[in-house]
Design an enzyme around this catalytic site. Structure first.
Site, PDB file in Angstrom:
ATOM      1  CG  PHE A 188      -1.955   1.191   1.231  1.00 19.05           C
ATOM      2  CD1 PHE A 188      -2.792   1.550   0.452  1.00 19.05           C
ATOM      3  CD2 PHE A 188      -1.417   2.354   2.587  1.00 19.05           C
ATOM      4  CE1 PHE A 188      -3.559   2.526   0.669  1.00 19.05           C
ATOM      5  CE2 PHE A 188      -2.382   3.169   2.416  1.00 19.05           C
ATOM      6  CZ  PHE A 188      -3.330   3.621   1.580  1.00 19.05           C
TER       7      PHE A 188
ATOM      8  N   GLY B 222       2.295   7.961  -0.222  1.00 20.48           N
ATOM      9  CA  GLY B 222       2.690   9.297  -0.667  1.00 20.48           C
ATOM     10  C   GLY B 222       3.446   8.955  -1.938  1.00 20.48           C
TER      11      GLY B 222
ATOM     12  CD  GLU C  74       9.541   5.155   1.593  1.00 19.73           C
ATOM     13  OE1 GLU C  74       9.514   5.866   2.445  1.00 19.73           O
ATOM     14  OE2 GLU C  74       9.346   5.232   0.512  1.00 19.73           O
TER      15      GLU C  74
HETATM   16  C1  SIN Z   1       4.647   5.773   0.785  1.00 22.63           C
HETATM   17  O1  SIN Z   1       4.484   6.478  -0.306  1.00 22.63           O
HETATM   18  O2  SIN Z   1       3.604   5.137   0.836  1.00 22.63           O
HETATM   19  C2  SIN Z   1       5.269   6.147   1.760  1.00 22.63           C
HETATM   20  C3  SIN Z   1       5.865   7.596   2.118  1.00 22.63           C
HETATM   21  C4  SIN Z   1       6.625   8.072   0.886  1.00 22.63           C
HETATM   22  O3  SIN Z   1       7.671   7.415   0.407  1.00 22.63           O
HETATM   23  O4  SIN Z   1       6.281   9.286   0.561  1.00 22.63           O
END
Ligand code: SIN
Length: 191
Positions: free
Chosen positions: A15, A18, A94
């Site tokens: 999921f 972002g 991440e």
């Molecule tokens: C995501 O996109 O689900 C995690 C947050 C990001 O890398 O912006």
């Protein structure tokens, strides 16, 4: 659920809420709009590695626990054979404060699935927390890092949510504030 349980071989939904929704950068077989209950998307995570630098970090989204909230994003279905490699790649991407969590997805047809998502919790060293809208917009307007400008991150997120028909007041307000700031700079420069 533990991270180990989340990585079991039969689970292959990831999921994104972002940057993953517009730049997953991993092989997937299908994607669809999905929601997680009990979480709210917020620009509360500092980014000293992607959209800023340690001396001037940007702001990116994380999920904040809120029993009254539902966060819509995009779920990607990956082949089980690729799953371990995808998780390893996402762990690296991440790595600044985000941990993999197992969540339950709800789709718009009422069906559900288990998924993995990356959340930067309030105890991580880069958790920035809330700030006044103007302060967050000013920080985003200034910040730039190895992955590009923070304003591009915000603009792409705002545009992708709009395309998907997902409403998010904070993203829309921040985008409008950053755009308005740009307009003022252009206006001043033209005088
Ligand atoms: C995501 O996109 O689900 C995690 C947050 C990001 O890398 O912006």
């Amino acid at each position: 659920m533990t991270r180990r349980a989340a990585q079991r071989h039969d689970m292959h939904w990831i999921f994104g809420y972002g940057s993953l929704i517009w730049r997953p950068d991993f092989p997937y077989t299908s994607s669809r709009k999905a929601a997680v209950r009990g979480w709210r998307r917020r620009f509360w995570q500092a980014s000293p590695d992607h959209r800023g630098v340690p001396a001037a970090p940007g702001r990116v989204v994380t999920l904040v626990a809120d029993a009254a909230a539902t966060c819509w994003g995009v779920a990607f279905q990956a082949e089980a054979a690729h799953f371990e490699a995808i998780v390893a790649m996402l762990d690296e991407r991440e790595k600044n404060g985000y941990d993999a969590h197992a969540v339950t997805l709800e789709f718009d047809d009422g069906s559900a699935a288990e998924a993995l998502t990356y959340i930067a919790g309030p105890d991580n060293p880069s958790f920035a927390g809330p700030a006044p809208l103007g302060a967050m917009a000013a920080q985003i307007a200034r910040a730039h890092g190895p992955s590009g400008s923070n304003r591009e991150y915000l603009a792409r997120l705002a545009a992708t949510l709009l395309e998907l028909g997902i409403e998010d007041d904070e993203v829309a307000s921040l985008h409008a504030a950053v755009e308005a700031g740009d307009g003022m700079i252009r206006h001043t420069a033209a005088r």
